[in-house]
Enzyme design. Structure first.
Site, mmCIF file in Angstrom:
data_model
loop_
_atom_site.group_PDB
_atom_site.id
_atom_site.type_symbol
_atom_site.label_atom_id
_atom_site.label_comp_id
_atom_site.label_asym_id
_atom_site.label_seq_id
_atom_site.Cartn_x
_atom_site.Cartn_y
_atom_site.Cartn_z
ATOM 1 N N VAL A 154 1.694 -30.169 -6.273
ATOM 2 C CA VAL A 154 2.255 -31.740 -6.316
ATOM 3 C C VAL A 154 3.343 -31.638 -5.366
ATOM 4 O O VAL A 154 4.374 -30.970 -5.779
ATOM 5 C CB VAL A 154 2.650 -32.289 -7.735
ATOM 6 C CG1 VAL A 154 3.130 -33.601 -7.673
ATOM 7 C CG2 VAL A 154 1.474 -31.893 -8.638
ATOM 8 N N VAL A 155 3.174 -32.457 -4.157
ATOM 9 C CA VAL A 155 4.545 -32.043 -3.497
ATOM 10 C C VAL A 155 5.393 -33.463 -3.569
ATOM 11 O O VAL A 155 4.906 -34.670 -3.866
ATOM 12 C CB VAL A 155 4.010 -32.096 -1.761
ATOM 13 C CG1 VAL A 155 3.244 -33.505 -1.565
ATOM 14 C CG2 VAL A 155 5.176 -31.905 -0.893
ATOM 15 N N THR A 196 10.546 -29.287 -0.011
ATOM 16 C CA THR A 196 11.563 -28.210 0.546
ATOM 17 C C THR A 196 11.294 -26.889 0.146
ATOM 18 O O THR A 196 11.936 -25.936 0.959
ATOM 19 C CB THR A 196 12.904 -28.557 -0.021
ATOM 20 O OG1 THR A 196 13.025 -28.693 -1.467
ATOM 21 C CG2 THR A 196 13.414 -29.972 0.554
ATOM 22 N N LEU A 223 7.641 -26.177 -1.092
ATOM 23 C CA LEU A 223 6.184 -26.095 -0.393
ATOM 24 C C LEU A 223 6.191 -25.974 1.182
ATOM 25 O O LEU A 223 5.435 -25.052 1.552
ATOM 26 C CB LEU A 223 5.542 -27.502 -0.809
ATOM 27 C CG LEU A 223 4.170 -27.173 -1.485
ATOM 28 C CD1 LEU A 223 3.901 -26.197 -2.421
ATOM 29 C CD2 LEU A 223 3.670 -28.511 -1.772
ATOM 30 N N PHE A 252 31.137 -8.494 24.760
ATOM 31 C CA PHE A 252 30.541 -7.190 25.158
ATOM 32 C C PHE A 252 31.100 -6.040 24.675
ATOM 33 O O PHE A 252 31.644 -5.222 25.831
ATOM 34 C CB PHE A 252 30.407 -7.415 26.689
ATOM 35 C CG PHE A 252 29.528 -6.598 27.510
ATOM 36 C CD1 PHE A 252 28.122 -7.080 27.470
ATOM 37 C CD2 PHE A 252 29.506 -5.512 28.219
ATOM 38 C CE1 PHE A 252 27.084 -6.595 28.210
ATOM 39 C CE2 PHE A 252 28.511 -4.944 28.611
ATOM 40 C CZ PHE A 252 27.461 -5.323 28.993
ATOM 41 N N SER A 276 32.794 -14.147 31.415
ATOM 42 C CA SER A 276 33.996 -15.135 31.289
ATOM 43 C C SER A 276 34.356 -15.417 32.775
ATOM 44 O O SER A 276 35.217 -16.031 33.000
ATOM 45 C CB SER A 276 35.116 -14.783 30.527
ATOM 46 O OG SER A 276 34.785 -14.405 29.290
ATOM 47 N N GLU A 284 34.924 -15.666 26.547
ATOM 48 C CA GLU A 284 34.919 -14.548 25.769
ATOM 49 C C GLU A 284 35.874 -14.165 24.469
ATOM 50 O O GLU A 284 35.842 -13.375 23.444
ATOM 51 C CB GLU A 284 34.308 -13.262 26.272
ATOM 52 C CG GLU A 284 33.026 -13.542 26.904
ATOM 53 C CD GLU A 284 32.385 -12.186 27.592
ATOM 54 O OE1 GLU A 284 31.351 -11.788 27.266
ATOM 55 O OE2 GLU A 284 33.153 -11.921 28.659
HETATM 56 C C1 LIG Z 1 17.765 -25.273 3.415
HETATM 57 C C2 LIG Z 1 17.502 -25.129 1.933
HETATM 58 C C3 LIG Z 1 18.758 -24.973 0.979
HETATM 59 C C4 LIG Z 1 18.540 -25.204 -0.571
HETATM 60 N N1 LIG Z 1 19.447 -24.684 -1.098
HETATM 61 C C5 LIG Z 1 19.575 -24.719 -2.629
HETATM 62 C C6 LIG Z 1 20.655 -24.468 -3.422
HETATM 63 O O1 LIG Z 1 21.596 -24.087 -2.967
HETATM 64 N N2 LIG Z 1 20.502 -24.378 -4.593
HETATM 65 C C7 LIG Z 1 19.217 -24.641 -5.393
HETATM 66 O O2 LIG Z 1 19.198 -24.540 -6.648
HETATM 67 N N3 LIG Z 1 18.175 -24.894 -4.578
HETATM 68 C C8 LIG Z 1 18.358 -24.956 -3.307
HETATM 69 N N4 LIG Z 1 17.164 -25.156 -2.441
HETATM 70 C C9 LIG Z 1 15.753 -25.540 -3.103
HETATM 71 C C10 LIG Z 1 15.603 -27.007 -3.419
HETATM 72 O O3 LIG Z 1 16.430 -27.346 -4.409
HETATM 73 C C11 LIG Z 1 14.327 -26.886 -3.956
HETATM 74 O O4 LIG Z 1 13.319 -26.616 -2.872
HETATM 75 C C12 LIG Z 1 13.828 -28.292 -4.520
HETATM 76 O O5 LIG Z 1 14.538 -28.650 -5.468
HETATM 77 C C13 LIG Z 1 12.449 -28.502 -4.835
HETATM 78 O O6 LIG Z 1 11.982 -29.893 -4.999
HETATM 79 P P1 LIG Z 1 10.948 -30.313 -3.905
HETATM 80 O O7 LIG Z 1 10.788 -31.718 -4.404
HETATM 81 O O8 LIG Z 1 11.294 -30.277 -2.422
HETATM 82 O O9 LIG Z 1 9.680 -29.455 -4.280
HETATM 83 P P2 LIG Z 1 8.368 -29.350 -3.489
HETATM 84 O O10 LIG Z 1 8.606 -28.302 -2.253
HETATM 85 O O11 LIG Z 1 7.643 -30.619 -3.297
HETATM 86 O O12 LIG Z 1 7.470 -28.685 -4.525
HETATM 87 C C14 LIG Z 1 7.837 -27.371 -4.995
HETATM 88 C C15 LIG Z 1 7.106 -27.013 -6.181
HETATM 89 O O13 LIG Z 1 7.317 -27.420 -7.163
HETATM 90 C C16 LIG Z 1 5.872 -28.182 -7.708
HETATM 91 N N5 LIG Z 1 6.560 -29.426 -8.333
HETATM 92 C C17 LIG Z 1 7.231 -30.328 -7.547
HETATM 93 N N6 LIG Z 1 7.375 -31.288 -8.461
HETATM 94 C C18 LIG Z 1 6.825 -31.074 -9.600
HETATM 95 C C19 LIG Z 1 6.697 -31.842 -10.962
HETATM 96 N N7 LIG Z 1 7.074 -33.134 -10.947
HETATM 97 N N8 LIG Z 1 5.503 -31.429 -11.750
HETATM 98 C C20 LIG Z 1 5.156 -30.243 -11.643
HETATM 99 N N9 LIG Z 1 5.467 -29.418 -10.386
HETATM 100 C C21 LIG Z 1 6.037 -29.910 -9.293
HETATM 101 C C22 LIG Z 1 5.171 -28.277 -6.641
HETATM 102 O O14 LIG Z 1 3.569 -28.203 -6.848
HETATM 103 C C23 LIG Z 1 5.405 -27.142 -5.803
HETATM 104 O O15 LIG Z 1 4.528 -26.044 -6.019
HETATM 105 C C24 LIG Z 1 17.341 -25.250 -1.036
HETATM 106 C C25 LIG Z 1 16.122 -25.469 -0.034
HETATM 107 C C26 LIG Z 1 16.388 -25.611 1.142
HETATM 108 C C27 LIG Z 1 15.211 -25.820 1.886
#
Ligand SMILES: Cc1cc2nc3c(=O)[nH]c(=O)nc-3n(C[C@H](O)[C@H](O)[C@H](O)COP(=O)(O)OP(=O)(O)OC[C@H]3O[C@@H](n4cnc5c(N)ncnc54)[C@H](O)[C@@H]3O)c2cc1C
Ligand code: FES
Length: 1270
Positions: free
Chosen positions: A225-226, A230, A232, A868, A1023, A1203
């Site tokens: 479920v996307v 962030t 996936l 360098f 430089s 530099e």
């Molecule tokens: C650049 C970057 C920095 C980050 N920094 C931090 C940080 O400092 N601290 C931290 O804690 N996290 C951090 N994250 C992680 C981020 O918080 C998680 O990736 C995010 O919360 C996941 O949520 P999403 O909606 O994007 O999930 P998605 O990518 O959409 O899904 C992730 C997974 O969760 C499942 N899922 C999603 N929603 C549900 C639901 N309702 N029920 C069941 N399954 C579900 C999906 O099936 C999938 O397998 C970072 C991520 C990135 C990319």
């Protein structure tokens, strides 16, 4: 889109955004607006699936303003504040602030700073960006004073273009874009129904109700479920994970519901982390304080999670369900007794988020068809205290190394613990509960004795194996203790009722100015803070980088196959599967190169593609050419290279030295009688390791080669600092004359030395593809490939022995440097030479011996990097108390150890001025007082001088030429050999031409750098770009101006245009210019020479505050005095100084390259490799340009600036070392100690020797997770 390759379909959004598909940098920020939402939000396009955007209004930087129509104030202000250099990050900065202003037209400083937390910039050092944008804040005074830079002693305030708000375009919210009415109509008319998008390999289904979602999930339990994508999205994009079906929960309203109840707040799992933050903020403000403990702890943690663009899309449910081992939310949710509601087709169930919820890496007790509907966060009870802590390699936008959620509940009216929970992240495959530790505390009073037992239990309970993924085993374990200790202190305070919210410190920056003598004509721009010539193009997204060139007919894409082994014989390369894949046109190896199969650097050959044997992981083996990038990538992954491992892999310099594995020659230099001097002095032996550094230019290696189809002509567009080298490499590889190859560079999105040799090899491979296919071929490395293939700054091991007298005078020094060169020579021998030439820095050591060697190892080949070798030389400060440094400075006209005469007068002025401006003497006392009063926080202050030689030691590399055309309408086209990579060379050259021809800047144009306009150019490096190219332009312009003299005399009242017209109708108006070549040399046999045209000097004082429990530090203040002669453009020069300093700060304290024990680079992206962000800028950052300094060796008495000040980042390192020394003294540890660079929190914390680090037992001698380099 039918027919579009699957990953193109997934990424379709980036096409209109220009292909800057980089995750985690904030380069690709855009603004989203959905009809259902009243606020705007910024997101990273690279992680935003286009299918999610149905019905959304998407605004890119091109959509808010342009140079052709009307600029948006957000674009104008960053340009006027000199906030763009290479400009690659600028659209991201613009869009982040634009989105903020759409939601809040008068933001606070803190909101601006926080908004930029997710945007990285490798050039500017952030100060000018912040300055440009604080003009949107209400407090105007800080804006005006903010733009004044002190210049030398004069302190004359100079007002730049931006120093009055009245001169800036006003922000008028009523003029902003409205939500497109057609999208509103579409939303109203559209039947709410499930949407399905089908690609070649993926189907995207977006239901509109929970029931439908559940149904789909039970039909396709393996389909994710996307939500925010962030997590996936990273797997799909970077790990090649393919999900045939993806179900989006984005349109399911039930997932977004928020309900506040007396017992707590229930937040829909689909809520973004930004929404969760707003909800919690509201609750914390409205509820009685005793009920807000968990909510406030979660809120505190949320402010550090990722950057704003990620928080705007990442969801609460996604964070919980992803079960990251270092999720920041899960430990505090678990500690705070949160529940979450799961739904399955058969009904709902409440599942506690506790120790049993997380069952392994990325795994929870959720069933495959289960969905998290909401998370319930209970209010805290009376007597309950909840806190969350985290430690990360960077304060913002970095995943935590270790985090913790802790809760304690006391018996009413007492300090006896009734209940407690402690959860950690980052110390295992999932969030862990420290149950046995908690048992030591329950039922006992909250005091030191209880907690001491808890620490001991924790050491036994939360352990990590020596090879645990992520490494830093001892540090991570000690952090579990330190965070518990912090909680202990916090609770103690709470029990005393003295807990106060943390105070927010305001930053202060100082700014730019000019160095113009009185009487200089108003039109003459030299010495003035002229805006970067392309600043507005950067800010509007109009600036074109190599990969922005539109695709041409029949264009192909190249992807390289790299070695997976560090040292092996290639037994077979199986390309059959790759060749049969869709869109694949060609696969070629070294055997197919018609010309030279290698490139020679410093006389040693380097294979373009591996021939028979590989000598590092990441070495290029063969190349795949296909019709699109995704096809090329898929096919290159399908090439099977078979290896037979060879023995004797060498990774570290220690092993290289043992096995005598070097690139020759080694170098040695000596003066005085070192042996005798040591007999008469006390001495110390030490060694310091300096880690490497990734260039991390924002634009990765990019090139496009177009065969012209006639007479073997090839046009190469490349992001390179050295077009001539690219031209020669391509010609030699193809076996054709250089005259058939032209190399063109419009601009470069950052280079820092990394776009010289490596680019020429990549361009040769790309040209070969174009040659064979007779079609244009493009090659743009992904960030991970770039980091893997292209090498970095040389890590160096310095072993030194220093002899000194009782008064602190150094009488002798003997230093050996071993640089880890990697598997090929590249520039390594030149780097170790420069190290030796700068080993004296600013100190007159009469008996000095230096030896250096470039060690040949089985790691990727290291290469040139800003400075360098000079940044690898701060050995002396390790062995000499900073109070003694003054005694050892060069004091009068002297000879260096290679017998070059110089006068250190300017050096001493920099030193004294820096001492005075930084109020060093007073602040030293303050630091000592602070350290006496604080046990767990320590401060340190260090003042560091620098003498830096400018120029190439080979005379021919210091030459340049320029071609100036004047057209009949009076406009001027200047071509020169320098490439514009953010250092502002084109702007300075325009200033030179404007002065010499006496015409306004607007009449002068610089289109590109091209080998067909100016041949045999020197690299834009060392430089000297402006020195040599500026001089050549000056020469050409002077000749042209002189030839106009008769006409000017004839028509004294005429204008430039009239003179030019008259002159141009009779004769050609084009002129070559060249600069006088310096006869620079270094004779290593005689150990003497004049390898530099001149020296530039500076001094820098930094003060830091160190948290001894976690090793985190903050640069409290930096004062930097730089001698850059008479600056041609102080704004650009200050930008270079600040940017270089911040890069140095990264080098010495943050940036860590990590390799696996088998030589595989782990750190291949912004997720693992941390460069300084906006949160790392010194709280007070003052840059002063020394006045009254002249330089007869460069144009208009200026000096090279790009530099040198990287080195001065080491002032932060040495300030940290002082702070660590103070902590050690409290811990009863005395005497010299070693702190290697980078002084990461891990190293600083362990060096402090607190009781917590000392409690961690030595780990067993298993193979560690990462190599210990150099
Ligand atoms: C650049 C970057 C920095 C980050 N920094 C931090 C940080 O400092 N601290 C931290 O804690 N996290 C951090 N994250 C992680 C981020 O918080 C998680 O990736 C995010 O919360 C996941 O949520 P999403 O909606 O994007 O999930 P998605 O990518 O959409 O899904 C992730 C997974 O969760 C499942 N899922 C999603 N929603 C549900 C639901 N309702 N029920 C069941 N399954 C579900 C999906 O099936 C999938 O397998 C970072 C991520 C990135 C990319
Ligand atoms: S200007 Fe920010 S990365 Fe170059």
């Amino acid at each position: 889109t039918p027919g579009l390759p699957p990953s193109d379909c997934w990424d379709r959004l980036w096409l209109p955004l220009r292909p800057r598909r980089i995750s985690g940098l904030g380069v690709c920020v855009l603004k989203l607006w959905f009809p259902s939402l009243c606020s705007h939000f910024s997101v990273n396009a690279c992680l935003m699936p286009v299918c999610q955007l149905h019905g959304a209004a998407v605004t890119t930087v091109e959509g808010i303003g342009s140079t052709k129509t009307r600029l948006h104030p957000v674009q104008e202000r960053i340009a006027k504040a000199h906030g763009s250099q290479c400009g690659f990050c600028t659209p991201g900065m613009v869009m982040s602030i634009y989105t903020l202003l759409r939601n809040k037209p008068q933001p606070t400083m803190e909101e601006i700073r926080e908004t930029l937390g997710g945007n990285l910039c490798r050039c500017t050092g952030y100060r000018p960006i912040i300055d440009g944008y604080r003009t949107f804040c209400e407090v105007i005074s800080s804006f005006i004073s903010g733009f004044l830079h002190a210049v030398g002693e004069s302190l004359e305030p100079f007002r730049t273009e931006t120093s009055g708000k009245e001169k800036l375009l006003p922000l008028d919210p009523t003029q902003e874009l409205i939500f497109p009415p057609e999208l509103i109509r579409m939303a109203e008319l559209e039947e709410r129904a499930t949407q399905t998008f089908r690609g070649e390999r993926m189907t995207w289904i977006s239901p509109i109700s929970l029931d439908e979602l559940l149904q789909l999930k039970s039909q396709h339990p393996q389909a994710p479920v996307v939500m925010g994508n962030t997590n996936l999205g990273l797997d799909i994009k970077f790990k090649g994970v393919v999900h045939p079906i993806i179900i989006s929960g984005f349109r399911v309203r039930e997932l977004f519901e928020v309900t506040e109840k007396p017992e707590g707040v229930c937040i829909g799992a689909g809520s973004s982390l930004s929404t969760v933050r707003s909800v919690l903020e509201k609750c914390v403000c409205s509820l009685p304080a005793e009920h807000t403990q968990t909510l406030a702890a979660l809120l505190e943690q949320l402010s550090h999670v990722a950057g704003e663009q990620i928080r705007n899309v990442a969801t609460l449910g996604g964070n919980v369900a992803s079960a990251y081992p270092n999720s920041d939310l899960n430990p505090v949710l678990a500690a705070g007794n949160a529940d979450h509601l799961c739904v399955i087709p058969e009904g709902k169930r409440e599942v506690p988020l506790d120790k049993d919820f997380f069952v392994g890496f990325g795994k929870t007790v959720l069933k495959p068809d289960e969905i998290v509907l909401s998370v319930f966060i209970p209010v805290s009870r009376k007597g309950e205290v909840v806190r969350a802590f985290r430690h990360a390699p960077r304060k913002e936008n970095a995943l935590a190394t270790v985090n913790a959620g802790l809760r304690v509940w006391f018996e009413e009216g007492s300090n006896v613990v009734k209940e407690m929970s402690v959860y950690y992240g980052g110390v295992g495959p999932c969030t862990v509960s420290a149950e046995r530790t908690v048992q030591q505390v329950i039922g006992r009073p909250w005091n030191e004795a209880t907690l001491s037992d808890a620490y001991r239990a924790l050491v036994d309970e939360v352990t990590l194996g020596a090879s645990a993924p992520g490494g830093k085993v001892m540090f991570r374990r000690s952090l579990t203790l330190s965070l518990l200790f912090r909680f202990y202190l916090h609770v103690l305070q709470h029990l005393k009722d003295t807990v106060r919210p943390p105070s927010v410190t305001c930053r202060r920056f100082s700014d730019a100015d000019s160095d113009v003598p009185s009487g200089q004509s108003e039109q003459d721009p030299v010495g003035r803070a002229v805006q970067h010539q392309a600043a507005l193009s950067h800010a509007t997204g109009e600036a074109v980088y190599c990969d922005d060139f539109p695709r041409t007919q029949g264009e192909l894409f190249l992807s390289v196959v790299t070695s997976a082994r560090a040292h092996a014989r290639i037994t077979h390369i199986d390309v059959s599967r790759a060749l049969s894949m869709p869109g694949v046109v060609d696969v070629f190896t070294a055997d197919d190169i018609p010309g030279k199969k290698f490139r020679s650097f410093t006389g040693i050959d380097e294979e373009i593609l591996a021939q028979g044997e590989v000598t590092c992981v990441g070495q290029m083996v063969c190349a795949v050419v296909a019709d699109t990038k995704p096809h090329a990538k898929l096919a290159s992954a399908a090439v099977k290279v078979h290896y037979e491992d060879l023995p004797d892999r060498i990774f570290t310099v220690e092993v290289a030295v043992e096995k005598r594995s070097f690139f020759l020659p080694q170098r040695e230099i000596q003066r005085g009688d070192v042996t005798k001097a040591f007999q008469e002095a006390d001495h110390i032996y030490e060694e310091i390791r300096l880690g490497g550094q990734e260039h991390f230019y924002m634009e990765t290696q990019s090139m496009l080669v177009i065969p012209l189809g006639e007479e073997k002509e090839m046009k190469v567009y490349a992001s390179t600092q050295h077009p001539t080298m690219v031209q020669e490499a391509v010609a030699e590889t193809l076996g054709i004359p250089s005259s058939r190859v032209s190399c063109h560079v419009k601009r470069i999105g950052g280079a820092f030395g990394g776009k010289l040799s490596k680019t020429s090899i990549l361009a040769s491979i790309t040209a070969l593809a174009a040659w064979r296919s007779e079609r244009p071929v493009r090659c743009v490395l992904d960030r991970g490939e770039d980091m893997l293939i292209t090498g970095a700054r040389h890590p160096v091991l310095g072993k030194y022995k220093v002899g000194f007298m009782s008064d602190g005078r150094i009488t002798a020094a003997d230093v050996r440097y071993y640089a880890n060169a990697g598997h090929t020579p590249d520039d390594s021998v030149l780097v170790i030479e420069k190290i030796l030439l700068h080993m004296d820095n600013a100190y007159n050591i009469l008996n000095l011996r230096g030896q250096s060697a470039a060690c040949k190892t089985n790691l990727p080949s290291n290469t040139a990097f800003r400075g360098f070798g000079v940044p690898q030389t701060p050995w002396l400060h390790c062995g000499c108390a900073s109070s003694c440094l003054t005694k050892n400075l060069y004091k009068e006209t002297s000879l260096t150890h290679y017998k070059m005469e110089f006068d250190p007068e300017v050096l001493l002025r920099c030193w004294e001025e820096c001492k005075e401006r930084s109020e060093l003497d007073r602040r030293r006392l303050d630091v000592a007082r602070f350290n006496q009063q604080n046990r767990w926080k320590k401060r340190g202050i260090a003042l560091i001088p620098l003498k830096y030689g400018v120029g190439f030691a080979e005379g021919f590399l210091n030459q340049a030429a320029a071609l100036v055309h004047i057209y009949k309408d009076g406009s001027v086209l200047v071509s020169h050999g320098g490439t514009e990579m953010g250092q502002g060379i084109h702007t300075k050259v325009q200033q030179v031409a404007s002065r010499e021809l006496d015409v306004p800047l607007s009449m002068i144009h610089i289109s590109e750098t091209s080998t067909s306009s100016v041949p045999n150019t020197c690299p834009s490096a060392a430089s000297i770009g402006t020195d040599v190219n500026g001089m050549a332009v000056k020469d050409a312009c002077q000749t042209l101006y002189k030839s106009l003299e008769p006409i000017r005399k004839q028509d004294p009242n005429g204008t430039w245009q009239s003179w030019v017209q008259l002159f141009g109708s009779n004769t050609s108006f084009i002129k070559w210019g060249k600069n006088k070549r310096h006869d620079l040399y270094m004779d290593w046999v005689k150990q003497e020479g004049r390898p530099y045209a001149y020296f530039t000097y500076s001094a820098c004082c930094s003060e830091v505050e160190l948290d001894c429990l976690t090793g985190e530090y903050r640069t409290v203040r930096t004062d930097l005095v730089a001698d850059i002669g008479r600056s041609i453009n102080p704004a650009i020069d200050i930008g270079q100084i600040e940017g270089a300093f911040m890069q140095g700060l990264g080098l010495y304290t943050m940036e860590e390259l990590k390799f696996s024990p088998s030589g595989v680079l782990y750190t291949r992206g912004p997720g693992q490799y941390k460069i300084p962000a906006v949160c790392d800028v010194p709280l007070q950052f003052n840059v002063y340009l020394l006045s009254g300094s002249h330089n007869p060796h460069a144009i208009y008495s200026s000096k090279g600036v790009g530099e040198p000040t990287v080195f001065l980042g080491c002032s932060v390192f040495f300030a940290l070392k002082e702070a660590v020394a103070a902590a050690r003294s409290d811990a009863g540890l005395s005497g010299p100690f070693t702190l290697h660079s980078p002084a990461t929190p891990e190293r600083a914390c362990i060096a402090c020797g607190t009781r917590f680090t000392q409690m961690i037992p030595e780990t067993e001698t298993a193979q560690p997770w990462a190599l210990e380099l150099p």
